[in-house]
Design an enzyme around this catalytic site. Sequence first.
Site, PDB file in Angstrom:
ATOM      1  N   ASP A  34       0.830  -1.204   0.000  1.00 49.04           N
ATOM      2  CA  ASP A  34       0.000   0.000   0.000  1.00 49.04           C
ATOM      3  C   ASP A  34       0.870   1.261   0.000  1.00 49.04           C
ATOM      4  O   ASP A  34       1.631   1.492   0.942  1.00 49.04           O
ATOM      5  CB  ASP A  34      -0.897  -0.023   1.249  1.00 49.04           C
ATOM      6  CG  ASP A  34      -2.074   0.930   1.117  1.00 49.04           C
ATOM      7  OD1 ASP A  34      -2.018   1.848   0.289  1.00 49.04           O
ATOM      8  OD2 ASP A  34      -3.055   0.740   1.865  1.00 49.04           O
ATOM      9  N   ASP A  35       0.731   2.067  -1.030  1.00 55.81           N
ATOM     10  CA  ASP A  35       1.457   3.349  -1.137  1.00 55.81           C
ATOM     11  C   ASP A  35       2.971   3.168  -1.240  1.00 55.81           C
ATOM     12  O   ASP A  35       3.734   4.019  -0.779  1.00 55.81           O
ATOM     13  CB  ASP A  35       1.156   4.271   0.076  1.00 55.81           C
ATOM     14  CG  ASP A  35      -0.267   4.778   0.105  1.00 55.81           C
ATOM     15  OD1 ASP A  35      -1.094   4.307  -0.690  1.00 55.81           O
ATOM     16  OD2 ASP A  35      -0.546   5.658   0.949  1.00 55.81           O
ATOM     17  N   CYS A  74      -6.271   4.225  -3.023  1.00 55.40           N
ATOM     18  CA  CYS A  74      -6.432   2.849  -2.530  1.00 55.40           C
ATOM     19  C   CYS A  74      -7.645   2.075  -3.052  1.00 55.40           C
ATOM     20  O   CYS A  74      -7.489   0.991  -3.612  1.00 55.40           O
ATOM     21  CB  CYS A  74      -6.476   2.862  -1.010  1.00 55.40           C
ATOM     22  SG  CYS A  74      -4.981   3.529  -0.261  1.00 55.40           S
ATOM     23  N   ARG A  78      -7.733  -1.019  -5.889  1.00 53.98           N
ATOM     24  CA  ARG A  78      -8.079  -2.411  -5.523  1.00 53.98           C
ATOM     25  C   ARG A  78      -9.276  -2.928  -6.314  1.00 53.98           C
ATOM     26  O   ARG A  78      -9.336  -4.116  -6.672  1.00 53.98           O
ATOM     27  CB  ARG A  78      -8.411  -2.480  -4.024  1.00 53.98           C
ATOM     28  CG  ARG A  78      -7.179  -2.482  -3.162  1.00 53.98           C
ATOM     29  CD  ARG A  78      -7.393  -1.773  -1.833  1.00 53.98           C
ATOM     30  NE  ARG A  78      -6.160  -1.077  -1.526  1.00 53.98           N
ATOM     31  CZ  ARG A  78      -5.124  -1.644  -0.921  1.00 53.98           C
ATOM     32  NH1 ARG A  78      -5.214  -2.864  -0.475  1.00 53.98           N
ATOM     33  NH2 ARG A  78      -4.008  -0.978  -0.742  1.00 53.98           N
ATOM     34  N   LYS A 127      -5.613  -5.672   4.054  1.00 53.58           N
ATOM     35  CA  LYS A 127      -6.576  -4.571   3.946  1.00 53.58           C
ATOM     36  C   LYS A 127      -7.513  -4.783   2.749  1.00 53.58           C
ATOM     37  O   LYS A 127      -7.065  -4.991   1.634  1.00 53.58           O
ATOM     38  CB  LYS A 127      -5.795  -3.268   3.780  1.00 53.58           C
ATOM     39  CG  LYS A 127      -6.601  -2.117   3.211  1.00 53.58           C
ATOM     40  CD  LYS A 127      -5.786  -0.849   3.242  1.00 53.58           C
ATOM     41  CE  LYS A 127      -6.125   0.041   2.078  1.00 53.58           C
ATOM     42  NZ  LYS A 127      -5.409   1.322   2.120  1.00 53.58           N
ATOM     43  N   HIS A 129     -10.804  -2.713   1.773  1.00 51.88           N
ATOM     44  CA  HIS A 129     -11.030  -1.356   1.234  1.00 51.88           C
ATOM     45  C   HIS A 129     -11.955  -1.291   0.025  1.00 51.88           C
ATOM     46  O   HIS A 129     -11.815  -0.418  -0.827  1.00 51.88           O
ATOM     47  CB  HIS A 129      -9.686  -0.670   0.911  1.00 51.88           C
ATOM     48  CG  HIS A 129      -9.728   0.789   1.292  1.00 51.88           C
ATOM     49  ND1 HIS A 129      -8.650   1.632   1.203  1.00 51.88           N
ATOM     50  CD2 HIS A 129     -10.756   1.529   1.763  1.00 51.88           C
ATOM     51  CE1 HIS A 129      -8.999   2.836   1.594  1.00 51.88           C
ATOM     52  NE2 HIS A 129     -10.272   2.792   1.952  1.00 51.88           N
ATOM     53  N   SER A 152      -8.205   1.868   5.334  1.00 52.93           N
ATOM     54  CA  SER A 152      -6.807   2.244   5.602  1.00 52.93           C
ATOM     55  C   SER A 152      -6.519   2.363   7.096  1.00 52.93           C
ATOM     56  O   SER A 152      -7.390   2.713   7.897  1.00 52.93           O
ATOM     57  CB  SER A 152      -6.474   3.571   4.916  1.00 52.93           C
ATOM     58  OG  SER A 152      -6.532   3.423   3.527  1.00 52.93           O
ATOM     59  N   HIS A 220       1.546   2.073   4.057  1.00 55.65           N
ATOM     60  CA  HIS A 220       0.655   3.230   4.210  1.00 55.65           C
ATOM     61  C   HIS A 220       0.902   3.828   5.600  1.00 55.65           C
ATOM     62  O   HIS A 220       1.086   3.087   6.564  1.00 55.65           O
ATOM     63  CB  HIS A 220      -0.795   2.733   4.090  1.00 55.65           C
ATOM     64  CG  HIS A 220      -1.826   3.799   3.894  1.00 55.65           C
ATOM     65  ND1 HIS A 220      -2.139   4.698   4.890  1.00 55.65           N
ATOM     66  CD2 HIS A 220      -2.617   4.101   2.840  1.00 55.65           C
ATOM     67  CE1 HIS A 220      -3.098   5.515   4.444  1.00 55.65           C
ATOM     68  NE2 HIS A 220      -3.398   5.171   3.204  1.00 55.65           N
ATOM     69  N   ASP A 272      -0.461  -0.782  -4.726  1.00 55.85           N
ATOM     70  CA  ASP A 272      -1.731  -0.166  -5.169  1.00 55.85           C
ATOM     71  C   ASP A 272      -1.580   1.224  -5.760  1.00 55.85           C
ATOM     72  O   ASP A 272      -2.407   1.662  -6.551  1.00 55.85           O
ATOM     73  CB  ASP A 272      -2.753  -0.145  -4.027  1.00 55.85           C
ATOM     74  CG  ASP A 272      -2.438   0.885  -2.953  1.00 55.85           C
ATOM     75  OD1 ASP A 272      -1.239   1.201  -2.753  1.00 55.85           O
ATOM     76  OD2 ASP A 272      -3.369   1.375  -2.302  1.00 55.85           O
ATOM     77  N   ASN A 273      -0.560   1.949  -5.338  1.00 51.07           N
ATOM     78  CA  ASN A 273      -0.294   3.293  -5.876  1.00 51.07           C
ATOM     79  C   ASN A 273       1.048   3.764  -5.350  1.00 51.07           C
ATOM     80  O   ASN A 273       1.626   3.159  -4.446  1.00 51.07           O
ATOM     81  CB  ASN A 273      -1.409   4.293  -5.515  1.00 51.07           C
ATOM     82  CG  ASN A 273      -1.731   4.374  -4.040  1.00 51.07           C
ATOM     83  OD1 ASN A 273      -2.775   3.926  -3.606  1.00 51.07           O
ATOM     84  ND2 ASN A 273      -0.826   4.925  -3.253  1.00 51.07           N
ATOM     85  N   LYS A 293       1.486   9.496  -5.232  1.00 53.40           N
ATOM     86  CA  LYS A 293       0.094   9.112  -4.964  1.00 53.40           C
ATOM     87  C   LYS A 293      -0.855  10.294  -5.183  1.00 53.40           C
ATOM     88  O   LYS A 293      -0.531  11.428  -4.834  1.00 53.40           O
ATOM     89  CB  LYS A 293      -0.013   8.640  -3.508  1.00 53.40           C
ATOM     90  CG  LYS A 293      -1.433   8.340  -3.056  1.00 53.40           C
ATOM     91  CD  LYS A 293      -1.461   7.873  -1.606  1.00 53.40           C
ATOM     92  CE  LYS A 293      -2.895   7.611  -1.162  1.00 53.40           C
ATOM     93  NZ  LYS A 293      -2.968   7.006   0.182  1.00 53.40           N
TER      94      LYS A 293
HETATM   95 MG    MG Z   1      -2.706   3.029  -1.347  1.00 57.17          MG
END
Ligand code: MG
Length: 472
Positions: A34-35, A74, A78, A127, A129, A152, A220, A272-273, A293
Amino acid sequence: MTALLTVAWIATTARAAEEERATIPPNVVLIFTDDQGYEDLGCFGSPDIDTPHLDQLAREGVRLTDFYVSQAVCSASRAALLTGCYSNRIGILGALGPKSNHGISSSELTIAEMLRERGYATAIFGKWHLGHHPQFLPTRHGFDQFFGLPYSNDMWPFHPVNPEAWPPLPMYENEKIIDAEVTGDDQTQLTTRYTERAVDFIQQNRERPFFLYVPHSMPHVPLYVSRKFAGKSSRGLYGDVIMEIDWSVGEILRTLKENGLDDQTLVIFTSDNGPWLSYGDHAGAVGVLREGKGTMWDGGCREPFIARWPGRIPAGAVCREVAGTIDILPTLAELTGGKLPDHAIDGKSIWPLLSGRKGARSPHEYYLFYYGRQLQAIRSGRWKLHFPHAYRSLKGEPGSGGKPGPYVQKQTGVALYDLVQDPSESVDLQDDFPEVVARLLQAGEAARNELGDNGRNGSGVRQPGRLAKQAP
Ligand code: MG
């Protein structure tokens, strides 16, 4: 004569075994951070974070250098990963929170649903989301098991900017809240606990096909790491967190090997980003890419991607063709005999790219970069054309120590970049290549008809799931 027959028999048997192995659908392990930044892994150029297990995964598999998510945030990202659709097509945008009353629609087909139909055991540890109301939870969308967070890890009363906006953060086991108030101490154990669950799941399902989805909560913000890795990285807490994720990957790989599953398991790793740059030393690195992001410059939406399947994916390969998370579902459909949905999806199988088929090219003549409901850019081969749009950029120095710094809104007009020569999207070549600009403008117009644009409806857009209205 007898010896010759024996040799022939052995060769035939070996060939039959090889063919049988090739027709057994693989287990699938999908690890999604994540991130995380493009340059946060050793095998993607990190100068200061050690990732020996991910580097090994890359040496034994293929790296895709031009791999994109659907949107640099996020939930939207996903939604695309699990359905093979651009986020816009299925109406999941932005980041859902505890007040959201929508989520993934029951009419969409997820990877988990597709594979469960093929007899796979399915689990998500991490996660989710895609909606936290019961009808949206993973167990209603193809997963046998869920352990983790509904959204998150910063959506909690310790948020550094607006803590009063958030209720306590819950932890789920399937559809039950097993911890109503996740604490900082709990967060230090997230990566470890997801990993323990993943290892158990592999061991329990070693005799049948499985789909294991591990969408880590980290890196994240707020960053948390267990004692095992605290203070281990020269890159500070962020580096510690990535090292722990790398350890987690190592535990999963070790478990596959110990159970004799290496040759029948496809392992995929991506994120994811891009990094949340306003968090400064608590954010990842993009290398030469632009922005992060929340933008559709490549720093926001281009991700490190590794896939390994010994014997089927060539070891140490690198592929520079354009591909994205939307391609994973159709690729798995091809490999497992999974049935694609009747409705339109946007992804295409990238098995020719992953397996190193000679001359294989990107299945996307045009790859779309939406943010929210706006079509912001389009890529075709080496060219990426930005349409006029606003985007956020750091205002001076970023924050530090877990507190974010400010962003400022900037604006770009139409701009054409050659991502092979100029991955930083820094030199606008529109005046030199007017025919490329014209072609991409036209392709963008076709995309708007299908998927819409700000203030304009697309004919191919479907609705997200919505919470049924309570009776008065
Ligand atoms: Mg993310």
